[in-house]
Design a protein around this motif. Structure first.
Motif, PDB file in Angstrom:
ATOM      1  N   ILE A   4       0.875  -1.174   0.000  1.00 55.52           N
ATOM      2  CA  ILE A   4       0.000   0.000   0.000  1.00 55.52           C
ATOM      3  C   ILE A   4       0.915   1.228   0.000  1.00 55.52           C
ATOM      4  N   THR A  31       0.084   4.530  -0.984  1.00 57.75           N
ATOM      5  CA  THR A  31      -0.901   5.541  -1.381  1.00 57.75           C
ATOM      6  C   THR A  31      -0.762   6.837  -0.588  1.00 57.75           C
ATOM      7  N   THR A  62      -3.603   6.716   2.298  1.00 56.86           N
ATOM      8  CA  THR A  62      -3.489   5.431   2.992  1.00 56.86           C
ATOM      9  C   THR A  62      -4.480   5.343   4.157  1.00 56.86           C
ATOM     10  N   MET A 120       0.002  -7.289   4.004  1.00 50.76           N
ATOM     11  CA  MET A 120       0.278  -6.000   3.354  1.00 50.76           C
ATOM     12  C   MET A 120       1.570  -5.390   3.896  1.00 50.76           C
ATOM     13  N   ILE A 134       2.928  -1.634   4.240  1.00 51.31           N
ATOM     14  CA  ILE A 134       2.424  -0.264   4.150  1.00 51.31           C
ATOM     15  C   ILE A 134       3.612   0.685   4.190  1.00 51.31           C
TER      16      ILE A 134
END
Ligand SMILES: Cc1cc2nc3c(=O)[nH]c(=O)nc-3n(C[C@H](O)[C@H](O)[C@H](O)COP(=O)(O)OP(=O)(O)OC[C@H]3O[C@@H](n4cnc5c(N)ncnc54)[C@H](O)[C@@H]3O)c2cc1C
Length: 420
Positions: free
Chosen positions: A222, A224, A228, A362, A364
């Motif tokens: 992730i 983003t 996020t 995930m 992050i």
């Protein structure tokens, strides 16, 4: 569509992460999904695009110094990424710049102390604002300066292009206009019973949805940035970041041009990225536009809200930045505000150092706190190390640190003091 790994977000962090995961795990089937129509359109494309390795935090130094070294190797190998080593000039209020952490920083990278005489030789800089302005705005007199020499400016779209091209060559697939709607968790062992996953079931992210499209993977990255939080919130996983709007104002004019191309400090063809001694206001030379990009990381009174299309406030330039800048640089009084734009910093509000951590399946990567481009290569390597469960992150120039250092649970970080 089923992949081994899907990276969400094609900014500098997502691109370099995809590049290193694929490079060190060539058999993996890897995809990058991005809601924009191409790469580098998020905060990477909104940045002031400066690079430096002048940081107080040891890990920030390692991430930035190794990233600068990697970017330099790309540029030296013939791929122009717009790198110019024009330096970062910190104008300081203190007589002895060593009081401002630069003594320690000088042991790790190349910094030069500029004395008052040299500063006085800059005919367009007024080190001592007039007493009325100085009193009204608490403006310090400039007494010395430090030049970070392994610093300068870069073109983010070109460094993104480098990672994108390399990813495509290795077979990474890109899906643009793919906006991940939400992250919904599944049970690891599915019972097909209404209400799953239950408290007692282990959970996993299996797929991403965008409209009618669905993509599955075993693992996810992730990347983003400020978005996020909204992706993770429904899952109950904390992003540990907060967004703050950051603005850039392009200012030009005849006298400004002369300043932009004054390369007395480095011979690079342009002046240094310059930081004023008040509030960290910076002037970033923009040689293509023959102008300066002006910005600041304002703190108190700048809220943490996030909107989709943030606008720069020209009044913020006029009433806040310009008032200070023209006290030191007379030329700005007649300069023209040519354009402006805004994006966000994803702040790690505790130590201002990025996060790279694992939760479920995930990884992050966020919290770049205003310097994700200049640490982009190091962060990508950190994501790969976390994904591959390596104990150490090995950086481009031989520096290394423990992978868990950038994590949440066993984080070992000294907080960053120089945020611009
Ligand atoms: C004004 C300003 C000045 C800055 N100056 C500098 C500087 O001088 N030097 C420096 O190093 N850094 C600077 N930064 C910080 C730097 O821009 C960021 O640290 C860096 O771009 C973060 O990269 P990223 O890949 O994490 O984020 P981004 O580039 O924002 O990438 C995240 C991507 O995720 C995508 N995305 C988000 N949500 C979804 C979704 N649901 N589905 C699919 N895709 C999604 C977005 O479209 C975006 O492309 C500046 C930032 C700003 C705003």
């Amino acid at each position: 569509m089923k992949y081994d790994v899907i990276v969400v977000g094609a900014g500098i962090v997502g691109l370099s992460s995809a590049y290193y995961i694929k490079k060190y795990n060539p058999d993996l089937n890897l995809a990058v999904v991005e809601r924009a129509s191409t790469y580098g359109q998020g905060n990477t494309g909104k940045s002031a695009a400066g690079f430096r390795d002048v940081f107080t935090s040891d890990i920030n130094f390692k991430l930035s110094n190794s990233t600068v070294a990697y970017y330099r190797s790309i540029q030296d190998s013939g791929t122009d990424i717009g790198m110019k080593f024009c330096g970062y000039l910190f104008l300081l209020r203190d007589k002895d710049p060593r009081e401002d952490h630069f003594d320690e920083i000088g042991k790790k990278t190349s910094v030069r102390i500029i004395d008052l005489e040299e500063i006085r030789g800059i005919n367009y800089l007024n080190p001592a604002p007039d007493s009325e302005s100085a009193e009204l705005m608490s403006l310090p007199t400039i007494m010395s300066a430090v030049l970070g020499e392994n610093c300068g400016i870069i073109e983010p779209d070109l460094i993104c292009k480098h990672y994108f091209d390399e990813c495509v060559k290795m077979g990474v697939q890109f899906f643009f206009n793919f906006e991940v709607e939400s992250l919904s968790l599944d049970p690891v062992n599915k019972l097909d019973f209404p209400g799953e996953p239950f408290l007692w079931q282990d959970k996993i992210l299996r797929s991403l949805k965008s409209g009618k499209r669905e993509m599955q993977a075993d693992g996810f990255v992730i990347a983003t940035d400020v978005w996020t939080t909204s992706l993770l919130d429904p899952t109950g996983i904390d992003s540990h970041i907060r967004p703050k709007k950051r603005q850039v104002f392009q200012v030009g004019g005849e006298n400004i041009e002369k300043m932009v191309f004054d390369d007395r400090f480095t011979g690079s063809g342009i002046c240094p990225f310059t930081i004023l001694p008040k509030s960290g206001i910076y002037l970033r030379p923009a040689p293509r536009e023959r102008a300066f990009w002006v910005g600041v990381a304002d703190d108190i009174q700048r809220d943490f809200s996030l909107v989709e299309d943030p606008q720069a406030e020209n009044a913020f330039y006029e009433m806040n930045l310009l008032q200070v800048i023209r006290s030191y640089y007379q030329s700005f009084s007649s300069a023209k505000l040519q354009s402006s734009w805004a994006g966000y910093y994803s702040y790690n509000t505790i130590d201002k150092v990025p996060y790279v951590f694992r939760s479920l399946n995930m990884i992050i990567a966020t919290g770049t706190s205003g310097s994700g481009i200049l640490k982009g290569d190091g962060i990508g390597r950190s994501v790969e190390a976390a994904y591959s469960r390596k104990g150490k992150v090995k950086l481009s120039n031989g520096l290394e640190f423990d992978t868990e250092d950038l994590g949440v649970r066993d984080r070992r970080i000294d907080p960053e003091k120089i945020i611009l």
